[in-house]
Design a protein around this motif. Sequence first.
Motif, PDB file in Angstrom:
ATOM      1  N   ALA A 171       0.863  -1.186   0.000  1.00  0.00           N
ATOM      2  CA  ALA A 171       0.000   0.000   0.000  1.00  0.00           C
ATOM      3  C   ALA A 171       0.900   1.238   0.000  1.00  0.00           C
ATOM      4  CB  ALA A 171      -0.877  -0.001   1.241  1.00  0.00           C
ATOM      5  N   PRO A 172       0.506   2.310  -0.720  1.00  0.00           N
ATOM      6  CA  PRO A 172       1.358   3.508  -0.722  1.00  0.00           C
ATOM      7  C   PRO A 172       1.425   4.160   0.657  1.00  0.00           C
ATOM      8  CG  PRO A 172      -0.694   3.904  -1.904  1.00  0.00           C
ATOM      9  CD  PRO A 172      -0.690   2.460  -1.557  1.00  0.00           C
ATOM     10  N   MET A 173       2.594   4.687   0.979  1.00  0.00           N
ATOM     11  CA  MET A 173       2.776   5.380   2.266  1.00  0.00           C
ATOM     12  C   MET A 173       3.288   6.791   1.998  1.00  0.00           C
ATOM     13  SD  MET A 173       4.578   2.664   4.760  1.00  0.00           S
ATOM     14  CE  MET A 173       5.343   1.784   3.455  1.00  0.00           C
ATOM     15  N   ILE A 174       2.887   7.696   2.845  1.00  0.00           N
ATOM     16  CA  ILE A 174       3.327   9.088   2.660  1.00  0.00           C
ATOM     17  C   ILE A 174       3.708   9.680   4.019  1.00  0.00           C
ATOM     18  CG2 ILE A 174       0.930   9.980   2.743  1.00  0.00           C
ATOM     19  CD1 ILE A 174       1.835  12.013   0.579  1.00  0.00           C
ATOM     20  N   SER A 175       4.845  10.384   4.044  1.00  0.00           N
ATOM     21  CA  SER A 175       5.265  11.055   5.282  1.00  0.00           C
ATOM     22  C   SER A 175       4.881  12.525   5.198  1.00  0.00           C
ATOM     23  CB  SER A 175       6.782  10.971   5.451  1.00  0.00           C
ATOM     24  OG  SER A 175       7.154   9.701   5.838  1.00  0.00           O
ATOM     25  N   CYS A 176       4.197  13.005   6.196  1.00  0.00           N
ATOM     26  CA  CYS A 176       3.809  14.425   6.219  1.00  0.00           C
ATOM     27  C   CYS A 176       4.091  14.993   7.612  1.00  0.00           C
ATOM     28  CB  CYS A 176       2.325  14.589   5.937  1.00  0.00           C
ATOM     29  SG  CYS A 176       1.825  13.955   4.355  1.00  0.00           S
ATOM     30  N   SER A 177       4.282  16.311   7.641  1.00  0.00           N
ATOM     31  CA  SER A 177       4.518  16.933   8.940  1.00  0.00           C
ATOM     32  C   SER A 177       3.202  17.096   9.698  1.00  0.00           C
ATOM     33  CB  SER A 177       5.197  18.280   8.761  1.00  0.00           C
ATOM     34  OG  SER A 177       4.332  19.142   8.067  1.00  0.00           O
ATOM     35  N   GLY A 178       2.100  17.283   8.974  1.00  0.00           N
ATOM     36  CA  GLY A 178       0.804  17.521   9.631  1.00  0.00           C
ATOM     37  C   GLY A 178       0.816  18.813  10.431  1.00  0.00           C
ATOM     38  N   ALA A 179       1.663  19.764   9.996  1.00  0.00           N
ATOM     39  CA  ALA A 179       1.918  20.970  10.794  1.00  0.00           C
ATOM     40  C   ALA A 179       0.686  21.861  10.921  1.00  0.00           C
ATOM     41  CB  ALA A 179       3.055  21.753  10.165  1.00  0.00           C
ATOM     42  N   ILE A 180       0.506  22.449  12.101  1.00  0.00           N
ATOM     43  CA  ILE A 180      -0.542  23.458  12.253  1.00  0.00           C
ATOM     44  C   ILE A 180       0.086  24.850  12.431  1.00  0.00           C
ATOM     45  CG2 ILE A 180      -2.356  21.946  13.135  1.00  0.00           C
ATOM     46  CD1 ILE A 180      -1.608  22.934  15.961  1.00  0.00           C
ATOM     47  N   SER A 181       1.408  24.890  12.394  1.00  0.00           N
ATOM     48  CA  SER A 181       2.105  26.165  12.464  1.00  0.00           C
ATOM     49  C   SER A 181       3.348  26.026  11.589  1.00  0.00           C
ATOM     50  CB  SER A 181       2.503  26.446  13.911  1.00  0.00           C
ATOM     51  OG  SER A 181       3.692  27.186  13.963  1.00  0.00           O
TER      52      SER A 181
END
Lengths: 236, 125
Positions: A171-181
């Motif tokens: 399954a594809p995986m993605i890394s994100c910061s998920g930043a709110i600032s």
Amino acid sequence: MYFDLHVHSAFSEGESSLREIATQAKLLGYNGICFAEYFKNKDKMNEIKQEIKQVEKEAMIKIFLGFEARNSNELKKLVKLRREYDVLLVRGYDLALNRLAVETPEVDILTHPELNRKDSGLNHVLVREAAKNNVAIEINFRNILLNNKGSRSIVLKHIAQNIKLCKKYKAPMISCSGAISHWQLKDPKVLISMAMMLGLDIKQAKETVSTTPESIIKQIKERCSEKWIMPGVKEL
Amino acid sequence: MDNAWGERVMKLRVLPASLRERNRYILFKIIAEAPIEYSDLEGAIWNTMLDFLGEHGVSKTSVWLMKDRWNEKEQTCVIRCNHLSVYEVIASLGLITRLGDARVAVKILKVSGTIKGLNIIHTNL
């Protein structure tokens, strides 16, 4: 080419403006970012689109507009409007919503499926569905960053479990910061390193910030063409 | 070799190259709301790494923050670790969110096997 496809601006739960985030992302070495906002109405969507166009020119970075569905009703609404924005994310935490997200081919990313859960939020059935429908499972850095000590160790365990399943079922995986600032945005090398610590090899870890987002962006371009009807169907 | 009191000082022989640890030098930059001081950086790195990796984990990384490579003007510094722990150290650096009162972000500029390879121009040395 590095991309972060899950950043919140002041339009949703974020604290920073689009301009601040775009400038910081450029400084950290990103080629593109995606603002994941909450859908309110079409007027608000057009307002964000206009501001994105302005900021994109100023910051010299590719900016995409995404919407994060928080429940099944929002997801249904957003699926209907699929051609009007770039990336569709689903805020994972609820098992039923996680399942709906991986079964919907219009969805691009299932964000933090392990959020506030006592399990990892995914099992072999869901991950197999995600692989079939090409829904990327997110490794969310903010979820690691904001927890500490015991809760962080549990989050890390759940993410590692999801990574193991994604590797098995491709399954594809993605890394994100998920930043709110804009201060929560992370260097892409930090995201790669964290993915490696959680069980990926270097090639797979790099793919989570480059190849997987690039394939999502490729789909955006296909969707913009007039021949596109729905995922898997287009005019010849 | 004798010391100031005329006592013989034993020195360890240097290990052969094949038995020595292979080092990696990570050059990083601190992007902060306000200029930060070296002592804040050192404290934050040790605390974050001990929290995240634990005492045993940190001992395996052979990590060392190189004070003589701190560039106050550019806000850059070099951290040394062994070649097997580069990713642990970079991931830990990413977990630093505050230095003193200032919010910060860490940008990894370069990783090299030698200090010379980092090509740093030290204006304050």
